[in-house]
Design a protein around this motif. Structure first.
Motif, mmCIF file in Angstrom:
data_model
loop_
_atom_site.group_PDB
_atom_site.id
_atom_site.type_symbol
_atom_site.label_atom_id
_atom_site.label_comp_id
_atom_site.label_asym_id
_atom_site.label_seq_id
_atom_site.Cartn_x
_atom_site.Cartn_y
_atom_site.Cartn_z
ATOM 1 N N GLY A 103 0.788 -1.222 0.000
ATOM 2 C CA GLY A 103 0.000 0.000 0.000
ATOM 3 C C GLY A 103 0.821 1.273 0.000
ATOM 4 N N ARG A 104 2.133 1.148 -0.265
ATOM 5 C CA ARG A 104 2.987 2.332 -0.351
ATOM 6 C C ARG A 104 3.118 2.745 -1.812
ATOM 7 N NH1 ARG A 104 6.194 -1.243 2.442
ATOM 8 N NH2 ARG A 104 7.773 -1.146 0.802
ATOM 9 N N ARG A 105 3.544 3.976 -2.025
ATOM 10 C CA ARG A 105 3.714 4.475 -3.388
ATOM 11 C C ARG A 105 5.039 3.979 -3.966
ATOM 12 N NH1 ARG A 105 1.098 9.246 -5.105
ATOM 13 N NH2 ARG A 105 3.040 10.260 -5.708
ATOM 14 N N PRO A 106 4.999 3.268 -5.078
ATOM 15 C CA PRO A 106 6.247 2.896 -5.754
ATOM 16 C C PRO A 106 6.847 4.133 -6.415
ATOM 17 C CG PRO A 106 4.379 2.212 -7.056
ATOM 18 C CD PRO A 106 3.809 2.769 -5.778
ATOM 19 N N PRO A 107 8.068 4.053 -6.918
ATOM 20 C CA PRO A 107 8.646 5.195 -7.640
ATOM 21 C C PRO A 107 7.735 5.657 -8.772
ATOM 22 C CG PRO A 107 10.323 3.537 -7.213
ATOM 23 C CD PRO A 107 9.015 2.924 -6.814
ATOM 24 N N ALA A 108 7.841 6.934 -9.114
ATOM 25 C CA ALA A 108 6.965 7.521 -10.134
ATOM 26 C C ALA A 108 7.047 6.781 -11.460
ATOM 27 C CB ALA A 108 7.332 8.990 -10.324
ATOM 28 N N CYS A 109 8.213 6.252 -11.799
ATOM 29 C CA CYS A 109 8.370 5.549 -13.077
ATOM 30 C C CYS A 109 7.500 4.298 -13.150
ATOM 31 C CB CYS A 109 9.837 5.201 -13.322
ATOM 32 S SG CYS A 109 10.561 4.097 -12.093
ATOM 33 N N TRP A 110 7.213 3.681 -11.989
ATOM 34 C CA TRP A 110 6.429 2.456 -11.942
ATOM 35 C C TRP A 110 4.944 2.708 -11.723
ATOM 36 C CZ3 TRP A 110 7.994 -2.039 -13.605
ATOM 37 C CH2 TRP A 110 9.380 -2.335 -13.615
ATOM 38 N N ARG A 111 4.561 3.870 -11.223
ATOM 39 C CA ARG A 111 3.161 4.087 -10.829
ATOM 40 C C ARG A 111 2.160 3.869 -11.957
ATOM 41 N NH1 ARG A 111 4.534 9.530 -7.710
ATOM 42 N NH2 ARG A 111 6.054 8.582 -6.284
ATOM 43 N N PRO A 112 2.419 4.363 -13.193
ATOM 44 C CA PRO A 112 1.417 4.126 -14.241
ATOM 45 C C PRO A 112 1.149 2.644 -14.480
ATOM 46 C CG PRO A 112 2.951 5.841 -14.914
ATOM 47 C CD PRO A 112 3.521 5.226 -13.670
ATOM 48 N N LEU A 113 2.188 1.822 -14.420
ATOM 49 C CA LEU A 113 1.991 0.396 -14.660
ATOM 50 C C LEU A 113 1.148 -0.227 -13.558
ATOM 51 C CD1 LEU A 113 2.492 -2.035 -16.400
ATOM 52 C CD2 LEU A 113 4.720 -2.326 -15.312
ATOM 53 N N PHE A 114 1.376 0.152 -12.310
ATOM 54 C CA PHE A 114 0.547 -0.370 -11.229
ATOM 55 C C PHE A 114 -0.878 0.165 -11.303
ATOM 56 C CE2 PHE A 114 4.736 -1.284 -9.436
ATOM 57 C CZ PHE A 114 4.530 -2.575 -8.962
#
Length: 236
Positions: free
Chosen positions: A87-98
């Motif tokens: 439930g934590r925020r991944p790095p910005a580069c990964w967020r769209p994929l999640f």
């Protein structure tokens, strides 16, 4: 096995990647096949298994340096998975994929390329610098093996495109997926990652500037991924 009960030298070289391979195989077993993370994970598992095989056969100029880089590299992807799972925020580069991982209008090939873009465009840059710190050497010491890994990635990317392409109609210039795929190149992403790693290495004595550089890199790769993951008109 040798008479002393130890693994031969070439077999030991791949051992550092064994936990990474096991974790990716577990993810493959746990995730639905159509999930965007699962699509990228299958791609990356193939890459990692191939790198482990090459390490085991002595294909790299400096096996210790290559194994160090590959483990640190993979660790960034797995850390993003762990962050999202907790439930934590991944790095910005990964967020769209999640965020788009279950969107019915995103083609599997888009998921695969977005994961590769996040991992090459951001994670590889950071992993090169982290490996240099651990090995006590500059990026030049990793350059030959970096290129060897890049060649493996390029071969697999070509196979991935062939396997995930939906059909010959994609050759139409007006097709939106054709347009998206033409906008991205693994070779350019890899070359940029190497240049950025050299810059970041030279910024290591300026932590504030280095942090700003990596934050902007992370955000920029994330923006590209939002474009790569543009939902298309029909569900796939």
């Amino acid at each position: 096995m040798t008479q002393t009960g130890h693994l031969p030298h070439t077999d030991r070289l791949a051992a550092p990647l064994a936990p990474v391979v096991r974790r990716m195989r577990a993810l493959r077993a746990d995730l639905p096949a159509r999930d965007g993370i699962a699509v990228f994970n299958r791609v990356y598992l193939e890459v990692t298994e191939e790198i482990a095989r090459l390490l085991g056969h002595g294909a790299f100029a400096d096996p210790r340096a290559s194994a160090t880089l590959d483990v640190l590299f993979a660790g960034r992807y797995l850390a993003a998975v762990d962050a999202a799972s907790a439930g934590r925020r991944p790095p910005a580069c990964w967020r769209p994929l999640f965020q788009y991982r279950r969107h019915p209008g995103v083609h599997p090939l888009q998921f695969a390329l977005a994961g590769i873009n996040a991992h090459i465009g951001h994670d590889l840059t950071i992993a090169v610098v982290d490996a240099c710190r651990e090995l006590g050497a500059g990026p030049a010491a990793l350059e030959r093996d970096f290129e060897r890994v890049g060649d493996t990635l390029a071969a697999l990317e070509e196979r991935i495109r062939e396997e995930l392409m939906p059909g010959p109609d994609l050759l139409e210039v007006a097709d939106p997926l054709t347009h998206l795929l033409a906008c991205w190149s693994l070779e350019r992403a890899r070359d940029a990652a190497w240049s950025e790693a050299k810059v970041l290495w030279h910024l290591r004595e300026l932590p504030g500037l280095a942090r700003e550089f990596t934050d902007r890199l992370d955000a920029g790769v994330g923006l590209v991924n939002r474009c790569l993951l543009t939902p298309l008109s029909l569900p796939y």
